[in-house]
Motif scaffolding. Structure first.
Motif, PDB file in Angstrom:
ATOM      1  N   ASN A  19       0.855  -1.177   0.000  1.00  9.18           N
ATOM      2  CA  ASN A  19       0.000   0.000   0.000  1.00  9.18           C
ATOM      3  C   ASN A  19       0.896   1.232   0.000  1.00  9.18           C
ATOM      4  N   ALA A  20       0.372   2.374   0.391  1.00  9.94           N
ATOM      5  CA  ALA A  20       1.158   3.601   0.331  1.00  9.94           C
ATOM      6  C   ALA A  20       2.227   3.667   1.413  1.00  9.94           C
ATOM      7  N   TRP A  21       2.169   2.776   2.383  1.00  9.42           N
ATOM      8  CA  TRP A  21       3.075   2.873   3.532  1.00  9.42           C
ATOM      9  C   TRP A  21       3.994   1.661   3.682  1.00  9.42           C
ATOM     10  N   ILE A  22       3.444   0.455   3.533  1.00  7.94           N
ATOM     11  CA  ILE A  22       4.235  -0.757   3.761  1.00  7.94           C
ATOM     12  C   ILE A  22       4.015  -1.761   2.632  1.00  7.94           C
ATOM     13  N   ASP A  23       4.948  -2.732   2.556  1.00  5.97           N
ATOM     14  CA  ASP A  23       4.675  -3.911   1.745  1.00  5.97           C
ATOM     15  C   ASP A  23       4.428  -5.083   2.688  1.00  5.97           C
ATOM     16  N   PHE A  24       3.945  -6.190   2.135  1.00  8.43           N
ATOM     17  CA  PHE A  24       3.541  -7.324   2.963  1.00  8.43           C
ATOM     18  C   PHE A  24       4.451  -8.535   2.742  1.00  8.43           C
ATOM     19  N   SER A  25       5.697  -8.264   2.335  1.00  6.85           N
ATOM     20  CA  SER A  25       6.608  -9.346   1.995  1.00  6.85           C
ATOM     21  C   SER A  25       7.018 -10.195   3.188  1.00  6.85           C
ATOM     22  N   SER A  26       6.952  -9.638   4.396  1.00  3.32           N
ATOM     23  CA  SER A  26       7.339 -10.401   5.593  1.00  3.32           C
ATOM     24  C   SER A  26       6.241 -10.419   6.646  1.00  3.32           C
ATOM     25  N   PRO A  44     -11.489 -32.365  23.614  1.00  5.91           N
ATOM     26  CA  PRO A  44     -11.639 -31.130  24.392  1.00  5.91           C
ATOM     27  C   PRO A  44     -12.144 -29.998  23.509  1.00  5.91           C
ATOM     28  N   VAL A  45     -12.931 -29.111  24.084  1.00  3.74           N
ATOM     29  CA  VAL A  45     -13.395 -27.926  23.354  1.00  3.74           C
ATOM     30  C   VAL A  45     -12.269 -26.896  23.371  1.00  3.74           C
ATOM     31  N   VAL A  46     -11.919 -26.387  22.195  1.00  8.42           N
ATOM     32  CA  VAL A  46     -10.765 -25.501  22.040  1.00  8.42           C
ATOM     33  C   VAL A  46     -11.203 -24.191  21.393  1.00  8.42           C
ATOM     34  N   GLY A  47     -10.730 -23.074  21.931  1.00 12.78           N
ATOM     35  CA  GLY A  47     -10.979 -21.767  21.325  1.00 12.78           C
ATOM     36  C   GLY A  47      -9.745 -21.293  20.576  1.00 12.78           C
ATOM     37  N   TYR A  48      -9.962 -20.691  19.415  1.00 10.82           N
ATOM     38  CA  TYR A  48      -8.857 -20.244  18.574  1.00 10.82           C
ATOM     39  C   TYR A  48      -8.894 -18.732  18.378  1.00 10.82           C
ATOM     40  N   GLY A  49      -7.701 -18.153  18.216  1.00 10.43           N
ATOM     41  CA  GLY A  49      -7.605 -16.726  17.950  1.00 10.43           C
ATOM     42  C   GLY A  49      -6.406 -16.401  17.081  1.00 10.43           C
ATOM     43  N   PHE A  50      -6.434 -15.233  16.457  1.00 11.83           N
ATOM     44  CA  PHE A  50      -5.320 -14.739  15.649  1.00 11.83           C
ATOM     45  C   PHE A  50      -5.446 -13.230  15.540  1.00 11.83           C
ATOM     46  N   ASN A  51      -4.375 -12.581  15.056  1.00 12.63           N
ATOM     47  CA  ASN A  51      -4.472 -11.132  14.857  1.00 12.63           C
ATOM     48  C   ASN A  51      -4.611 -10.796  13.379  1.00 12.63           C
ATOM     49  N   SER A  52      -5.248  -9.683  13.111  1.00 13.28           N
ATOM     50  CA  SER A  52      -5.507  -9.250  11.736  1.00 13.28           C
ATOM     51  C   SER A  52      -4.226  -8.869  11.009  1.00 13.28           C
ATOM     52  N   ASN A  53      -4.331  -8.775   9.680  1.00 18.43           N
ATOM     53  CA  ASN A  53      -3.208  -8.320   8.864  1.00 18.43           C
ATOM     54  C   ASN A  53      -2.863  -6.872   9.179  1.00 18.43           C
ATOM     55  N   GLY A  54      -1.639  -6.516   8.867  1.00 15.38           N
ATOM     56  CA  GLY A  54      -1.194  -5.138   9.062  1.00 15.38           C
ATOM     57  C   GLY A  54      -0.357  -4.941  10.306  1.00 15.38           C
TER      58      GLY A  54
END
Length: 388
Positions: A19-26, A44-54
């Motif tokens: 984008n205008a500020w960063i690339d997403f190569s890494s 077992p019941v398992v909950g999952y999570g992750f963080n958004s791009n950027g």
């Protein structure tokens, strides 16, 4: 209900786009699995999570501070009065001994755990997250479908105007009516040429095109672009300057009559409140894009929603950044204005359930308990491997 273990890892979501500020190569992101002592069908019941791009993975904070506090907490302290897991109480435990301010990578780490806990709580209740949330934090009648727009139009090596047009045609073929493209990574003349190329695909209807600067402009450039693009009547003009430069945003809003959108890089209630107080945002036309996955999770996002309501904002003016299933459930439960979508980008974390169908820029949710990562096969395989 007790938490037995928490497993943390990293998954790459790299791409050649920029984008205008960063690339997403890494670019990468953190993933977690919260394993409970509740057993269903022998598992077992398992909950999952992750963080958004950027934002990059926040493993160090998870490993050294957030996860140990969660595991050290008295199991009873994490439960509501009805004996069920309460993610808001767990949030208090993981934020123990954290000073105010400094919102950034810490908010990402907490958001990852918060997402997993909400996934777990809804799974234990046997409900899809949007229905579980609506019953507890909404009016019990969630939206059955959510408005989504296709975010793309990135800069990429060798990408031509024809390539850009073909990309946008592909979004329309998938059922999207509104699309978004990046600007600010070229000069004004080139960006206007790119905008007009996309408008050709949209039959000249600027109300179906949003543009995103990713915080690149200073005030003079922001105003110059604003004057140039205002005649197009665009869907919105997004993240025009630095996310914490509220004065810049306020000055632009005084001169640019079209809708403005921002907030994806604000990670706390306090920052969001300052945007409303000092950023010149107009509740009759502008949009708030805070991403729950990056901003301390849904627990904090609920506080932001309460603050917005106190300032006269409708939840329909909120369209979270991120393009993922968690925000999709939140949008349906809290009756937000929609959700971002990244068709084909930021895999395996991005996007919705494998069978999701977009019709007239709207998508329905699955009835899979929790967030529904199990209905996203490639991502579920990665998440499952954390605790297999």
């Amino acid at each position: 209900m007790k938490i037995v273990s928490v497993h943390e890892g990293v998954v790459p979501i790299s791409s050649s786009i920029r984008n205008a500020w960063i690339d997403f190569s890494s670019m990468d992101c953190s993933i977690v699995a919260v394993v409970s002592d509740v057993v269903r069908d022998g598992e077992p019941v398992v909950g999952y999570g992750f963080n958004s791009n950027g934002r990059y993975s926040a493993g160090e904070i998870l490993r050294r501070r957030v996860v140990p506090r969660l595991l050290a907490a008295d199991p009873e302290s994490l439960l509501a009065e009805d004996g069920q897991l309460d993610p808001a109480r767990a949030w208090g435990a993981v934020m123990t001994n954290e000073k105010p301010g400094g919102h950034g990578e810490r908010s990402v780490a907490v958001g990852v755990i918060d997402m997993a806990l909400f996934d777990l709580a809804a799974k234990i209740a046997g409900q899809p997250l949007y229905r579980w949330l609506s019953d507890r934090y909404g009016d019990g009648e969630p939206d059955e479908q959510v408005f989504v727009y296709a975010a793309g139009g990135y800069y990429a090596p060798g990408k031509t105007l024809r390539d850009l047009q073909d990309e946008m045609k592909g979004f329309l073929d998938q059922g999207y009516r509104v699309v978004k493209m990046k600007i600010g990574g070229a000069d004004l003349a080139e960006d206007l040429e790119r905008i007009e190329a996309v408008l050709e695909v949209l039959d000249g209807d600027g109300s179906r095109l949003a543009v995103d600067v990713n915080g690149r402009f200073d005030l003079a450039t922001a105003l110059e672009y604003g004057r140039a693009i205002e005649p197009y009547g665009l869907f919105w003009y997004e993240e025009i300057g630095d996310p914490l430069d509220y004065r810049l945003n306020a000055v632009v809003s005084e001169q640019y009559r079209g809708p403005i959108a921002t907030g994806e890089n604000l990670f706390s209630l306090q920052d969001a409140r300052n945007l409303i107080r000092y950023g010149g945002m107009r509740p009759d036309r502008d949009y708030i894009q805070v991403d729950p996955a990056l901003s301390y999770g849904l627990t904090e996002y609920l506080r932001i929603q309460e603050m917005l309501a106190q300032h006269g904002w409708s939840s329909r003016r909120c369209v979270p950044h991120g393009g993922h299933q968690f925000s999709l459930h939140i949008a349906a439960a809290l009756k937000l204005g929609g959700n971002e979508s990244y068709p084909g980008e930021f895999q395996p974390t991005g996007g919705f359930a494998d069978g999701a169908v977009v019709e007239d820029s709207h998508v329905r949710l699955t009835e899979t308990p929790g967030i529904g990562f199990e209905s996203k096969a490639a991502f579920y395989e990665v998440l499952r491997a954390l605790h297999a």
